[in-house]
Write an enzyme that holds these catalytic residues in place. Structure first.
Site, PDB file in Angstrom:
ATOM      1  N   GLU A   1       0.800  -1.234   0.000  1.00 40.99           N
ATOM      2  CA  GLU A   1       0.000   0.000   0.000  1.00 40.99           C
ATOM      3  C   GLU A   1       0.829   1.277   0.000  1.00 40.99           C
ATOM      4  O   GLU A   1       0.320   2.354   0.308  1.00 40.99           O
ATOM      5  CB  GLU A   1      -0.999   0.020   1.175  1.00 40.99           C
ATOM      6  CG  GLU A   1      -2.341  -0.532   0.844  1.00 40.99           C
ATOM      7  CD  GLU A   1      -2.450  -2.047   0.922  1.00 40.99           C
ATOM      8  OE1 GLU A   1      -3.560  -2.552   0.829  1.00 40.99           O
ATOM      9  OE2 GLU A   1      -1.426  -2.741   1.071  1.00 40.99           O
TER      10      GLU A   1
ATOM     11  N   TYR B   1       3.461   2.054   1.936  1.00 40.11           N
ATOM     12  CA  TYR B   1       4.104   2.436   3.190  1.00 40.11           C
ATOM     13  C   TYR B   1       5.613   2.124   3.126  1.00 40.11           C
ATOM     14  O   TYR B   1       6.125   1.691   2.092  1.00 40.11           O
ATOM     15  CB  TYR B   1       3.414   1.748   4.359  1.00 40.11           C
ATOM     16  CG  TYR B   1       1.989   2.221   4.573  1.00 40.11           C
ATOM     17  CD1 TYR B   1       1.733   3.498   5.060  1.00 40.11           C
ATOM     18  CD2 TYR B   1       0.896   1.409   4.265  1.00 40.11           C
ATOM     19  CE1 TYR B   1       0.429   3.954   5.254  1.00 40.11           C
ATOM     20  CE2 TYR B   1      -0.404   1.860   4.450  1.00 40.11           C
ATOM     21  CZ  TYR B   1      -0.630   3.129   4.942  1.00 40.11           C
ATOM     22  OH  TYR B   1      -1.916   3.578   5.119  1.00 40.11           O
TER      23      TYR B   1
ATOM     24  N   ARG C   1       2.281  -8.699   4.520  1.00 38.72           N
ATOM     25  CA  ARG C   1       1.398  -8.107   3.502  1.00 38.72           C
ATOM     26  C   ARG C   1       2.263  -7.666   2.327  1.00 38.72           C
ATOM     27  O   ARG C   1       2.995  -6.682   2.399  1.00 38.72           O
ATOM     28  CB  ARG C   1       0.634  -6.930   4.085  1.00 38.72           C
ATOM     29  CG  ARG C   1      -0.333  -6.314   3.092  1.00 38.72           C
ATOM     30  CD  ARG C   1      -1.753  -6.438   3.552  1.00 38.72           C
ATOM     31  NE  ARG C   1      -2.678  -5.716   2.691  1.00 38.72           N
ATOM     32  CZ  ARG C   1      -3.973  -5.714   2.845  1.00 38.72           C
ATOM     33  NH1 ARG C   1      -4.510  -6.403   3.836  1.00 38.72           N
ATOM     34  NH2 ARG C   1      -4.756  -5.052   2.037  1.00 38.72           N
TER      35      ARG C   1
ATOM     36  N   HIS D   1      -1.731   3.913  -1.951  1.00 44.38           N
ATOM     37  CA  HIS D   1      -2.777   4.901  -1.692  1.00 44.38           C
ATOM     38  C   HIS D   1      -2.795   5.997  -2.751  1.00 44.38           C
ATOM     39  O   HIS D   1      -3.823   6.635  -2.963  1.00 44.38           O
ATOM     40  CB  HIS D   1      -2.594   5.515  -0.309  1.00 44.38           C
ATOM     41  CG  HIS D   1      -2.948   4.585   0.807  1.00 44.38           C
ATOM     42  ND1 HIS D   1      -4.131   3.868   0.843  1.00 44.38           N
ATOM     43  CD2 HIS D   1      -2.277   4.243   1.937  1.00 44.38           C
ATOM     44  CE1 HIS D   1      -4.159   3.129   1.934  1.00 44.38           C
ATOM     45  NE2 HIS D   1      -3.056   3.333   2.618  1.00 44.38           N
TER      46      HIS D   1
ATOM     47  N   GLN E   1     -17.815   5.655   3.289  1.00 39.33           N
ATOM     48  CA  GLN E   1     -18.227   6.929   3.872  1.00 39.33           C
ATOM     49  C   GLN E   1     -17.988   7.037   5.378  1.00 39.33           C
ATOM     50  O   GLN E   1     -17.674   8.121   5.873  1.00 39.33           O
ATOM     51  CB  GLN E   1     -19.704   7.184   3.562  1.00 39.33           C
ATOM     52  CG  GLN E   1     -19.960   7.500   2.104  1.00 39.33           C
ATOM     53  CD  GLN E   1     -21.422   7.696   1.788  1.00 39.33           C
ATOM     54  OE1 GLN E   1     -21.997   6.996   0.974  1.00 39.33           O
ATOM     55  NE2 GLN E   1     -22.044   8.641   2.438  1.00 39.33           N
TER      56      GLN E   1
END
Length: 682
Positions: A166, A168, A216, A254, A341
């Site tokens: 992701e 990081y 991961r 991201h 949301q």
């Protein structure tokens, strides 16, 4: 016999036996940094264990202070920090569950001045430029991971997940465009992998052979100049050799320009990547992203795409996900609709995580639906999200509920939403509530417009009659070329040239509905290489030809769709750009006629000029259209509430959802408000 024999079969991993193949994935809840928050966090996890969750992965905890996402963020580096963690692990183990701590160093995504990275390159989604780690600091960070894992073991965790995807810190070391180092941690593929493999090796040395280590792995970076899949495979082999127990698949950074977890992503849309990994590795591989029903999870395991599935948000939506699947009651699962949301939007804005379809998530002790002291006869008028949520919650507490809906089907605005391409999962919410109301014995009267006389029997009335589209007051809006958004979504004929009046969420949805090619392919449209040959998995986007030419008009002069979701607004804007939708902002409407929409818009300026669009010179412009769609907002529809308010007597009348506040069709607020009302009753 189980309907999900593969999904619910146990799996032996090292010294642990996982009770089934469903991992509850990591979610940063917002409680990790709150003093005393460990007690609420423990209750949150305990409710999921009671609902059948086997292995739970916590929100990300940094191995040192500079790796925290924000200043003062959660990290584990000292023995005196173990107490709150033991509160969590003791609670989970007390219910028979397993729990692993996610170790996540934010790297260049950290939003504080002490951010560090392999190289001093700022992330496009962050305002902070990180400082480059020295070689000695890299080696110290490896030891920090090992120390944090050892502390996690002492705190009672059954394992750790090392966040290597992701975008990081660990992921940043692996990719050339974020790692420009020339020391032993950069300059070649093998050197860029060294940081990740040393972390796994040192964590294994620090924790011994029986401790679970899940890594991961970024299987598909989806950013430019990233890893080729051959490099990903080599890393997977090295991580396995270094001592990992499970490989969990990560998809996308991201900052990637491709959606990976939003509702527009196809169900199980990236499990073909985990399958490609699994074919070359010996240890178990978990698949992730948009796996939100037991049927999908079963299919993923059965066809060999993965050994396990990792679900995060589905456990927010329904803590009983596994228990209901095991009991063969899948229709009762409150399914995650990937709206983002109340979960990711809250997380990335520093608020406590919750769930649109389940507002009790993260409020388990605060929002309690216990048995009522006095069963009342309650009439609920309107079966949109608010009416359905209240009816279910009140009936669950023991009240006798009658629900009225003027349309022939339940769902209200969700019946419109589920027609938008990419929002088909909203049908799951309607199915869930329909199933629950039948189980709870709620009397449902559809196709009937309730009157004051119809609800005269009730001890209490809840008005959830929703909204009515706002009439913007543009001359000519009653002409033959003008339609409302409800007409369009219901299938009214629409021309080839369309002007959409209104740049809010409904305007975006209608524009997407009108331009989307139903035969388009998600991967082709967005530029995802399913052959796994392209670096980072990226190809040039190749959108389908839009079905219509659409212009979206907005009164405000700001960015189109500025009030769309924090983590999904960019997706909706990108979808419309790919469909060649023209955005015209800062307009004043003059009239609508057979030519289209006449507007006053700010005059074109030289790039060096500045000015106030509300006071600067405007020019009249015609937006050609043979159909004009009004998406100019909503007004509360509360006539019945006003009529009932004039009654003599003391019968309570409550107004919830859009009938209370119509702004932006906020289903998150509507459902939360309805459940809170039900919980507050005697």
């Amino acid at each position: 016999m189980s309907s999900y024999p593969h999904l619910l079969s146990p799996l032996r991993v090292g010294s642990l036996t996982l009770p089934h193949r469903v991992i509850m994935g990591s979610m940063h809840t917002g409680l990790e940094e709150v003093p005393g928050g460990e007690h609420e966090l423990a209750r949150f996890y305990v409710e999921r264990v009671r609902g059948g969750a086997g292995l739970i992965v916590t929100g990300g905890i940094s191995p040192n202070p500079e790796g925290a996402a924000r200043r003062g963020g959660a990290h584990l580096s000292r023995e005196d920090q173990l107490g709150p963690h033991r509160t969590v692990t003791d609670a989970v183990h007390g219910e028979g569950g397993l729990i692993a701590l996610q170790l996540m160093h934010s790297g260049r995504y950290a939003m504080h001045e002490d951010a560090v990275a392999p190289s001093a390159i700022r992330a496009p989604i962050n305002k902070v430029t990180p400082r480059e780690l020295s070689t000695a600091e890299v080696e110290r960070t490896v030891e920090d991971f090992a120390n944090a894992a050892h502390l996690a073991q002492r705190a009672g965790y059954d394992g750790v997940e090392i966040m290597g995807s992701e975008g990081y810190l660990i992921n940043e070391f692996l990719v050339a465009h974020t790692n420009e180092r020339t020391d032993r941690y950069g300059g070649s593929d093998a050197a860029r992998r060294r940081f990740a493999t040393e972390i796994v090796r040192r964590v294994r040395e620090a924790t011994g052979p029986d401790f679970l280590i899940m890594y991961r792995l970024s299987a598909l970076d989806l950013v430019p100049d990233a890893q080729q899949f051959a490099q990903v495979l080599e890393l997977g082999r090295e991580i396995e050799a270094a001592g990992a127990s499970i490989i969990n698949t990560g998809i996308g950074w991201h900052e990637a320009r491709i959606p990976t977890i939003a509702t527009s992503v196809p169900p199980a849309g990236f499990t073909w990547v985990s399958r490609a990994l699994r074919e070359h590795l010996s240890l178990p591989v978990a698949a992730v992203n948009r796996i939100n029903t037991p049927e999908i999870g079963e299919a993923v395991i059965e066809r060999g795409d993965a050994d396990l599935v990792c679900l995060a948000r589905p456990f927010l939506a329904d803590p009983q996900f596994v228990a209901k699947a095991r009991a063969q009651r899948p229709a009762e699962i409150n399914t995650c609709i990937a709206c983002n949301q109340a979960c990711l939007d809250h997380t990335f804005s520093g608020r406590r995580m919750s769930c649109l379809v389940n507002p009790r998530a993260m409020r388990e002790d605060e929002l309690v639906l216990g048995p009522t002291r006095t069963a009342e006869r309650i009439a609920v008028v309107g079966a949109g999200p608010a009416g359905l949520a209240f009816a279910e919650a009140a009936a669950q507490r023991g009240h006798r509920v009658t629900l009225f809906e003027e349309q022939p089907e339940l769902g209200g605005q969700f019946q419109l939403a589920l027609r938008i391409p990419g929002k088909e999962d909203y049908a799951h919410t309607v199915r869930y509530f329909s199933t629950r109301l039948a189980e709870l014995g709620v009397t449902v009267r559809t196709g009937h417009t309730a009157t004051a006389q119809d609800v005269a029997f009730a001890d209490r009335v809840v008005v959830a009659t929703g909204v009515t589209p706002r009439v913007p007051g543009i001359p000519g809006e009653d002409g033959p070329t003008v339609l409302g958004y409800k007409d369009v979504l219901a299938g009214a004929p629409v021309g080839e040239r369309v002007a959409v009046v209104g740049g809010g969420g409904i305007g975006f949805d209608v524009a997407h509905f009108l331009t989307h090619d139903p035969h388009s392919d998600f991967y082709t449209e967005w530029g995802v290489d399913r052959s796994l040959e392209a670096r980072g998995g990226l190809l040039a986007p190749a959108p389908s030809k839009p079905r219509r030419r659409v212009t979206l008009l907005q009164r405000s002069a700001g960015k189109p769709g500025a009030r769309l979701g924090t983590t999904t607004g960019w997706i909706h804007r990108a979808e419309l750009r790919m469909a060649d939708v023209e955005f015209v902002t800062g307009v004043q409407y003059v009239r609508i006629d057979e030519q289209g929409v006449h507007v006053l818009s700010p005059a074109q300026r030289d790039a060096s000029q500045t000015g106030d669009p509300d006071t600067e010179d405007r020019i009249e412009r015609i937006i050609p259209a043979n159909t004009v769609v009004l998406c100019a907002g909503q007004e509360p529809r509360a006539e019945l509430a006003r009529e009932l308010a004039g009654e003599n007597g003391e019968r309570p009348v409550h107004v919830v959802g859009g009938a209370h506040v119509a702004a932006e069709l906020d289903a998150k607020r509507a459902i939360r408000e309805a459940v809170e009302l039900a919980a507050s009753l005697p």
